[in-house]
Design a protein around this motif. Sequence first.
Motif, PDB file in Angstrom:
ATOM      1  N   LYS A   1      52.310 -64.797 -21.846  1.00  0.00           N
ATOM      2  CA  LYS A   1      53.552 -65.282 -21.236  1.00  0.00           C
ATOM      3  C   LYS A   1      54.146 -64.184 -20.376  1.00  0.00           C
ATOM      4  O   LYS A   1      54.234 -63.023 -20.816  1.00  0.00           O
TER       5      LYS A   1
ATOM      6  N   GLU B   1      65.872 -75.263  -6.203  1.00  0.00           N
ATOM      7  CA  GLU B   1      67.101 -74.738  -6.805  1.00  0.00           C
ATOM      8  C   GLU B   1      68.220 -74.672  -5.755  1.00  0.00           C
ATOM      9  O   GLU B   1      69.375 -75.014  -6.046  1.00  0.00           O
TER      10      GLU B   1
ATOM     11  N   GLU C   1      68.073 -61.641 -22.628  1.00  0.00           N
ATOM     12  CA  GLU C   1      66.966 -62.403 -23.208  1.00  0.00           C
ATOM     13  C   GLU C   1      65.789 -62.407 -22.238  1.00  0.00           C
ATOM     14  O   GLU C   1      65.982 -62.385 -21.027  1.00  0.00           O
ATOM     15  N   ASN C   2      64.580 -62.433 -22.793  1.00  0.00           N
ATOM     16  CA  ASN C   2      63.385 -62.562 -21.964  1.00  0.00           C
ATOM     17  C   ASN C   2      63.188 -64.039 -21.644  1.00  0.00           C
ATOM     18  O   ASN C   2      62.953 -64.841 -22.543  1.00  0.00           O
ATOM     19  N   ILE C   3      63.291 -64.359 -20.377  1.00  0.00           N
ATOM     20  CA  ILE C   3      63.190 -65.752 -19.945  1.00  0.00           C
ATOM     21  C   ILE C   3      61.793 -66.035 -19.404  1.00  0.00           C
ATOM     22  O   ILE C   3      61.270 -65.274 -18.586  1.00  0.00           O
ATOM     23  N   PHE C   4      61.235 -67.119 -19.873  1.00  0.00           N
ATOM     24  CA  PHE C   4      59.888 -67.531 -19.467  1.00  0.00           C
ATOM     25  C   PHE C   4      59.814 -67.734 -17.951  1.00  0.00           C
ATOM     26  O   PHE C   4      60.651 -68.411 -17.369  1.00  0.00           O
ATOM     27  N   VAL C   5      58.820 -67.133 -17.344  1.00  0.00           N
ATOM     28  CA  VAL C   5      58.593 -67.315 -15.904  1.00  0.00           C
ATOM     29  C   VAL C   5      57.319 -68.107 -15.664  1.00  0.00           C
ATOM     30  O   VAL C   5      57.308 -69.088 -14.928  1.00  0.00           O
ATOM     31  N   GLU C   6      56.229 -67.676 -16.293  1.00  0.00           N
ATOM     32  CA  GLU C   6      54.988 -68.448 -16.201  1.00  0.00           C
ATOM     33  C   GLU C   6      54.036 -68.009 -17.308  1.00  0.00           C
ATOM     34  O   GLU C   6      54.269 -67.006 -17.991  1.00  0.00           O
ATOM     35  N   GLU C   7      52.976 -68.766 -17.448  1.00  0.00           N
ATOM     36  CA  GLU C   7      52.013 -68.481 -18.506  1.00  0.00           C
ATOM     37  C   GLU C   7      50.620 -68.385 -17.875  1.00  0.00           C
ATOM     38  O   GLU C   7      50.280 -69.160 -16.993  1.00  0.00           O
TER      39      GLU C   7
ATOM     40  N   VAL D   1      72.097 -64.028 -21.082  1.00  0.00           N
ATOM     41  CA  VAL D   1      72.400 -65.327 -21.688  1.00  0.00           C
ATOM     42  C   VAL D   1      73.432 -65.092 -22.777  1.00  0.00           C
ATOM     43  O   VAL D   1      73.188 -64.326 -23.706  1.00  0.00           O
ATOM     44  N   ARG D   2      74.579 -65.734 -22.620  1.00  0.00           N
ATOM     45  CA  ARG D   2      75.677 -65.615 -23.591  1.00  0.00           C
ATOM     46  C   ARG D   2      76.004 -64.162 -23.912  1.00  0.00           C
ATOM     47  O   ARG D   2      76.157 -63.771 -25.073  1.00  0.00           O
TER      48      ARG D   2
ATOM     49  N   MET E   1      67.136 -61.868 -18.550  1.00  0.00           N
ATOM     50  CA  MET E   1      68.258 -62.613 -17.978  1.00  0.00           C
ATOM     51  C   MET E   1      69.433 -62.519 -18.953  1.00  0.00           C
ATOM     52  O   MET E   1      69.228 -62.439 -20.161  1.00  0.00           O
TER      53      MET E   1
ATOM     54  N   MET F   1      59.934 -73.655  -5.924  1.00  0.00           N
ATOM     55  CA  MET F   1      60.936 -73.691  -6.995  1.00  0.00           C
ATOM     56  C   MET F   1      62.282 -73.190  -6.484  1.00  0.00           C
ATOM     57  O   MET F   1      63.336 -73.722  -6.821  1.00  0.00           O
TER      58      MET F   1
END
Lengths: 154, 110
Positions: A51, A144, A63-69, A58-59, A56, A140
Amino acid sequence: MGHELLNGLASAEVKQILNLGTRRNVTAGTALFRLGDQADSLFLIERGRIKLTLPMRVRGGEENIFVEERSPGQAVGWSALIPPYRFTLTAIADLHDAEVIMLPRQALLQYFEANPAPAYKIALNLAVVIGHRLQLLQTMWLREVQRTVQVHSA
Amino acid sequence: MEMFLMALCVSVFGMGVAAAAFGAATRSERSDSPERPQPQLPLVKAIAPTRFFSDTIPAPPVMPTKQVPIEVLLLQIENHVRMEQAAAESFLEFPTQANLHHKTNSPFVN
């Protein structure tokens, strides 16, 4: 197993290149590399899934946010071939262990100098991988932007 | 007797003056009202609190009061990214205007 970066190469050339690298296991939940690390090696995925994430807020926390797999046959870490040789994403074996072939940049460059024909094919394959990713992210991004315009012009 | 008559005259005179004054006052009020228009008072606008450099920013959307756990939120973000990637892949496969802006089922865009 066929690797996307080695498409079009003769089997002897593929073998030579794979012999430049070493196999490495990545335990589930651990990072293969992290954003900002020195990128000295390129990785070809043999088993499992990797992954790619970006940090990013967050609250109020990071946090590590998924970009691609990326899956077996695909490559990660091509920052190792592009200056300034720093990883721009974090790569993690998420749910299961993964196995990769680690190809050091120096070994690859030496091989490319000595073998320009396969080096040319690998460069073209790399261009395909990077080009596809660019088109994907561009699409993408445009989707957005479209949503942002709709929200602000409503 | 003379004193009584004098007091009576003064009282009657006083009442007359008071009645005349009252009549004059009420007459002028009645005659003035239909002719002279009411002065236009400046309209008082409801003064909204001004925000420096931010008047055009729309109010933030109302967020649900109950927050989902962070793990659920991260999973939702991951699913959103996957759906957006799939939509982008679909566009790259068949580049059309409809495919470019095809809406996914992601809760972040619905």
